[in-house]
Scaffold this motif. Structure first.
Motif, PDB file in Angstrom:
ATOM      1  N   TYR A 249     -34.754 -36.272  30.418  1.00 21.65           N
ATOM      2  CA  TYR A 249     -36.163 -35.929  30.617  1.00 21.65           C
ATOM      3  C   TYR A 249     -36.698 -36.476  31.933  1.00 21.65           C
ATOM      4  O   TYR A 249     -37.502 -35.821  32.599  1.00 21.65           O
ATOM      5  CB  TYR A 249     -36.999 -36.430  29.432  1.00 21.65           C
ATOM      6  N   LEU A 250     -36.256 -37.664  32.314  1.00 24.81           N
ATOM      7  CA  LEU A 250     -36.672 -38.206  33.612  1.00 24.81           C
ATOM      8  C   LEU A 250     -36.163 -37.320  34.748  1.00 24.81           C
ATOM      9  O   LEU A 250     -36.883 -37.045  35.715  1.00 24.81           O
ATOM     10  CB  LEU A 250     -36.161 -39.637  33.779  1.00 24.81           C
ATOM     11  N   GLU A 251     -34.919 -36.872  34.629  1.00 24.09           N
ATOM     12  CA  GLU A 251     -34.363 -35.960  35.636  1.00 24.09           C
ATOM     13  C   GLU A 251     -35.122 -34.636  35.649  1.00 24.09           C
ATOM     14  O   GLU A 251     -35.351 -34.046  36.709  1.00 24.09           O
ATOM     15  CB  GLU A 251     -32.874 -35.712  35.352  1.00 24.09           C
TER      16      GLU A 251
ATOM     17  N   ASN B 151     -42.196 -30.731  22.349  1.00 31.18           N
ATOM     18  CA  ASN B 151     -41.417 -30.963  21.129  1.00 31.18           C
ATOM     19  C   ASN B 151     -42.288 -30.859  19.885  1.00 31.18           C
ATOM     20  O   ASN B 151     -41.912 -30.221  18.897  1.00 31.18           O
ATOM     21  CB  ASN B 151     -40.747 -32.333  21.198  1.00 31.18           C
ATOM     22  N   VAL B 152     -43.456 -31.490  19.927  1.00 27.94           N
ATOM     23  CA  VAL B 152     -44.350 -31.478  18.764  1.00 27.94           C
ATOM     24  C   VAL B 152     -44.832 -30.059  18.467  1.00 27.94           C
ATOM     25  O   VAL B 152     -44.796 -29.595  17.319  1.00 27.94           O
ATOM     26  CB  VAL B 152     -45.554 -32.415  18.993  1.00 27.94           C
ATOM     27  N   LEU B 153     -45.286 -29.349  19.501  1.00 32.07           N
ATOM     28  CA  LEU B 153     -45.797 -27.998  19.293  1.00 32.07           C
ATOM     29  C   LEU B 153     -44.693 -27.050  18.829  1.00 32.07           C
ATOM     30  O   LEU B 153     -44.924 -26.178  17.983  1.00 32.07           O
ATOM     31  CB  LEU B 153     -46.436 -27.472  20.583  1.00 32.07           C
ATOM     32  N   TYR B 154     -43.501 -27.232  19.359  1.00 34.01           N
ATOM     33  CA  TYR B 154     -42.380 -26.400  18.921  1.00 34.01           C
ATOM     34  C   TYR B 154     -42.119 -26.610  17.429  1.00 34.01           C
ATOM     35  O   TYR B 154     -41.939 -25.650  16.665  1.00 34.01           O
ATOM     36  CB  TYR B 154     -41.135 -26.728  19.738  1.00 34.01           C
ATOM     37  N   ARG B 155     -42.083 -27.863  17.017  1.00 35.02           N
ATOM     38  CA  ARG B 155     -41.791 -28.176  15.612  1.00 35.02           C
ATOM     39  C   ARG B 155     -42.909 -27.710  14.689  1.00 35.02           C
ATOM     40  O   ARG B 155     -42.664 -27.266  13.574  1.00 35.02           O
ATOM     41  CB  ARG B 155     -41.531 -29.672  15.456  1.00 35.02           C
TER      42      ARG B 155
ATOM     43  N   TYR C 254     -38.038 -39.334  19.010  1.00 34.90           N
ATOM     44  CA  TYR C 254     -36.607 -39.611  18.883  1.00 34.90           C
ATOM     45  C   TYR C 254     -35.819 -38.795  19.915  1.00 34.90           C
ATOM     46  O   TYR C 254     -34.916 -39.311  20.585  1.00 34.90           O
ATOM     47  CB  TYR C 254     -36.148 -39.268  17.463  1.00 34.90           C
ATOM     48  N   GLN C 255     -36.180 -37.509  20.046  1.00 39.88           N
ATOM     49  CA  GLN C 255     -35.492 -36.655  21.021  1.00 39.88           C
ATOM     50  C   GLN C 255     -35.701 -37.173  22.439  1.00 39.88           C
ATOM     51  O   GLN C 255     -34.749 -37.204  23.240  1.00 39.88           O
ATOM     52  CB  GLN C 255     -36.022 -35.209  20.930  1.00 39.88           C
ATOM     53  N   ILE C 256     -36.920 -37.570  22.749  1.00 44.34           N
ATOM     54  CA  ILE C 256     -37.205 -38.079  24.091  1.00 44.34           C
ATOM     55  C   ILE C 256     -36.426 -39.365  24.342  1.00 44.34           C
ATOM     56  O   ILE C 256     -35.835 -39.559  25.415  1.00 44.34           O
ATOM     57  CB  ILE C 256     -38.716 -38.345  24.276  1.00 44.34           C
ATOM     58  N   HIS C 257     -36.419 -40.252  23.344  1.00 43.86           N
ATOM     59  CA  HIS C 257     -35.720 -41.530  23.481  1.00 43.86           C
ATOM     60  C   HIS C 257     -34.221 -41.320  23.674  1.00 43.86           C
ATOM     61  O   HIS C 257     -33.600 -41.952  24.543  1.00 43.86           O
ATOM     62  CB  HIS C 257     -35.976 -42.390  22.244  1.00 43.86           C
ATOM     63  N   LYS C 258     -33.608 -40.452  22.867  1.00 45.47           N
ATOM     64  CA  LYS C 258     -32.173 -40.225  22.945  1.00 45.47           C
ATOM     65  C   LYS C 258     -31.764 -39.524  24.241  1.00 45.47           C
ATOM     66  O   LYS C 258     -30.609 -39.626  24.680  1.00 45.47           O
ATOM     67  CB  LYS C 258     -31.697 -39.385  21.743  1.00 45.47           C
TER      68      LYS C 258
END
Length: 588
Positions: free
Chosen positions: A19-21, A282-286, A10-14
């Motif tokens: 993230y591309l930049e 993101n996954v590892l952080y969470r 969700y974070q990546i999508h939003k």
């Protein structure tokens, strides 16, 4: 884990554009700053030592030179810093998004700079060991770009697996590294996020947090990598469909479509790996902080994340780069590639069909259509030459004796076994006689054990001259002095300087050829060899993609355990390959 993955996606999508930049920014940082700086420092090491490259034979010259040692230390610390920034960036981004703290690029860099002070001490050694040995496996696909090409050269693992119990050592060490990777998988997020955490404290906390969770973690990470591979594979297949159709119905337009397709796929791979890093972070952080709630609303500084005034210049530049890449890819895909002249050299004979360095494996290599057979000879106690690789009989005959302690007659009575085959150790002259009988040329490696006679090279050259093969055979050795002496005794003999590891330029040698391990092969070395009028042979090339790469560079010879497979690849190297197949090969 599934919940954390959904939140991360969700974070990546939003924030897809962000993230591309970020991916683009980090790649440009690597290409424009990190790699040139590291290359400059490495060249300074070569300059102060007067070396052309660093090999297994010259590394001690570097370590003995005070200035070179200082520059080497600076190079190591610089590498650590760039790896740290490239890896830590995504964890800090995930943390700031989760805490709703306003941020810009400058904010992230400042926070990473504050933690960098912990690296400028003895703990930097821990950090370097961690990133080089642990992270490339621990993060499975999230390994930092500067460390992504670090791997154990294939010749080391190949040789290890030949020894009794070698496979047990190899897989045991591999399993240990995976275990440590999984136990230390949260080191980076803990170190980056917690303001006063040192590297050692982050290691300790990760070790505690992952207790009894190793199997679970590897399954979770495996799922992510599997989904990523499936997505990339599917997207690649979809993008290739139009090209396959165009090739059939409108061949004249196929080259341009192929160039565009390859360029798009390169762009996809360029950004997709960076996005995978973002997902992992993101996954590892969470997981590290047990974040299971819904993603927080993003609060970013009202100013742009990246410095926008450059946009007016950047986009036209990117458009020009895209068009240039399409043109370059089109030319690359459509140029006529003639069948390579690369010679196929069977490593110690054809070991799948006979014991290495025996008459049986020699004859099998002929059947496999090899152009040469590479074999090893050593001098015996009575100053004769015997065909064998190892310095002792432990691996092939399960005996403790050293080659230099036995006479030729004694060695010829010993049976050797490997891979379900058995044979006897041959003398060099007997081996040579059979090679002439079956019309098989040899690459003879002179292996030194330290007890050779003073006239060893003379005795050897006399044998070649007597057999009238000085113009056909190649003589190589790890000892440059030995090959120089052979060349001096008979200038007609083509010689090769064998190098197990080469970092930098083409090694300086009086030999006709440089024989390097495939780990060290690159286009720059090929160009330097051609400019100096020297040949390049590569060992030990077994994997199909590596064989194709060597053929594509048209090296003078590949030493391989798979001569039959290499012959088949060479015969069909440029026959009936569609543009779609060429695109896939260039992406490997």
């Amino acid at each position: 884990m599934i919940e954390q993955l959904k939140q991360s996606m969700y974070q990546i999508h939003k924030n897809l554009k962000l993230y591309l930049e970020s991916v683009f920014f980090l790649r440009m940082l690597r290409v424009l700053i990190a790699l040139p700086l590291l290359s400059y420092l490495f060249l300074q090491i070569l300059n102060v030592t007067g070396l052309s490259s660093i090999t297994e034979n010259t590394i001690f010259e570097v370590l003995r030179h005070p200035v070179a040692l200082v520059v080497l230390l600076v190079l190591g610390l610089t590498s650590i810093f760039f790896i740290y920034y490239e890896q830590a960036y995504y964890f800090m981004l995930a943390h700031l998004q989760d805490t709703q703290e306003p941020y810009r690029l400058k904010t992230i860099i400042q926070k990473l700079n504050n933690k960098a002070r912990y690296i400028i001490n003895i703990q930097s050694v821990v950090f370097l060991i961690y990133f080089i040995l642990i992270l490339p496996i621990a993060s499975i696909g999230m390994s930092p770009g500067l460390a992504s090409n670090l791997y154990i050269p294939h010749f080391i693992t190949d040789e290890l697996l030949k020894f009794n119990g070698g496979w047990l050592i190899y897989f045991g060490v591999f399993a240990l590294i995976i275990y440590l990777s999984l136990r230390l998988i949260f080191v980076v997020p803990y170190f980056v996020v917690e303001k006063e955490a040192t590297i050692l404290q982050a290691v300790k906390k990760s070790w505690q947090h992952t207790r009894k969770k190793s199997i679970t973690n590897i399954l979770y990470l495996g799922i992510i990598v599997g989904l990523y591979a499936l997505a990339i594979g599917t997207l690649t297949g979809v993008l290739l469909i139009p090209l396959m159709i165009i090739e059939r119905i409108l061949p004249v337009a196929a080259p341009v479509v192929a160039g565009i397709t390859l360029t798009f796929l390169q762009i996809v791979l360029f950004f997709s790996f960076g996005l995978l890093q973002g997902v992992f972070a993101n996954v590892l952080y969470r997981l590290a902080y047990n974040r299971t709630g819904a993603p927080s609303a993003i609060k970013r500084d009202t100013k742009s994340f990246f410095f926008r005034p450059w946009s007016k210049i950047l986009y036209p530049i990117l458009a020009i780069v895209f068009i240039s890449t399409v043109v370059g890819n089109t030319v690359s895909l459509t140029k006529i590639l003639y069948q390579p002249t690369t010679q196929i050299i069977a490593h110690r004979g054809y070991m799948a069909e006979g014991v290495e360095n025996t008459i049986g494996s020699l004859r099998a290599a002929k059947t496999a259509k090899a152009d040469f057979v590479e074999m090893d000879i050593q001098q015996t106690k009575d100053q004769q030459f015997v065909v064998i690789h190892d310095a002792n009989l432990g691996r092939l005959a399960n005996r403790p004796e050293r080659i230099q302690d036995l006479t030729l007659a004694q060695l010829q009575e010993i049976q050797v076994s490997a891979g379900g085959h058995s044979d006897f150790i041959p003398s060099f002259e007997d081996y040579l006689a059979v090679a002439k009988e079956i019309d098989m040329k040899l690459v003879v490696e002179l292996k030194l054990h330290g007890d050779e006679s003073d006239d060893m090279e003379e005795k050897f050259v006399e044998i070649l001259q007597k057999a009238d093969v000085t113009k056909e055979y190649i003589v190589q050795s790890l000892d440059e002095t030995t090959v120089a002496r052979v060349k001096e005794l008979d200038p007609e003999i083509k010689t090769g300087y064998l190098v197990a590891l080469n970092i930098g330029n083409l090694p300086k040698t009086s030999a006709d050829m440089v024989v390097i391990e495939e780990f060290s092969l690159n286009q720059r070395l090929m160009e330097q060899a051609r400019d100096q009028g020297k040949g390049i042979m590569v060992w030990t090339v077994n994997q199909e993609n590596l064989v194709r790469r060597a053929f594509g560079l048209n090296v003078d010879g590949i030493i391989t355990n798979e001569p039959s497979k290499a012959f088949a690849i060479r015969e069909t190297f440029d026959q009936e390959r569609t543009l779609a197949q060429r695109v896939q090969e260039l992406l490997e």
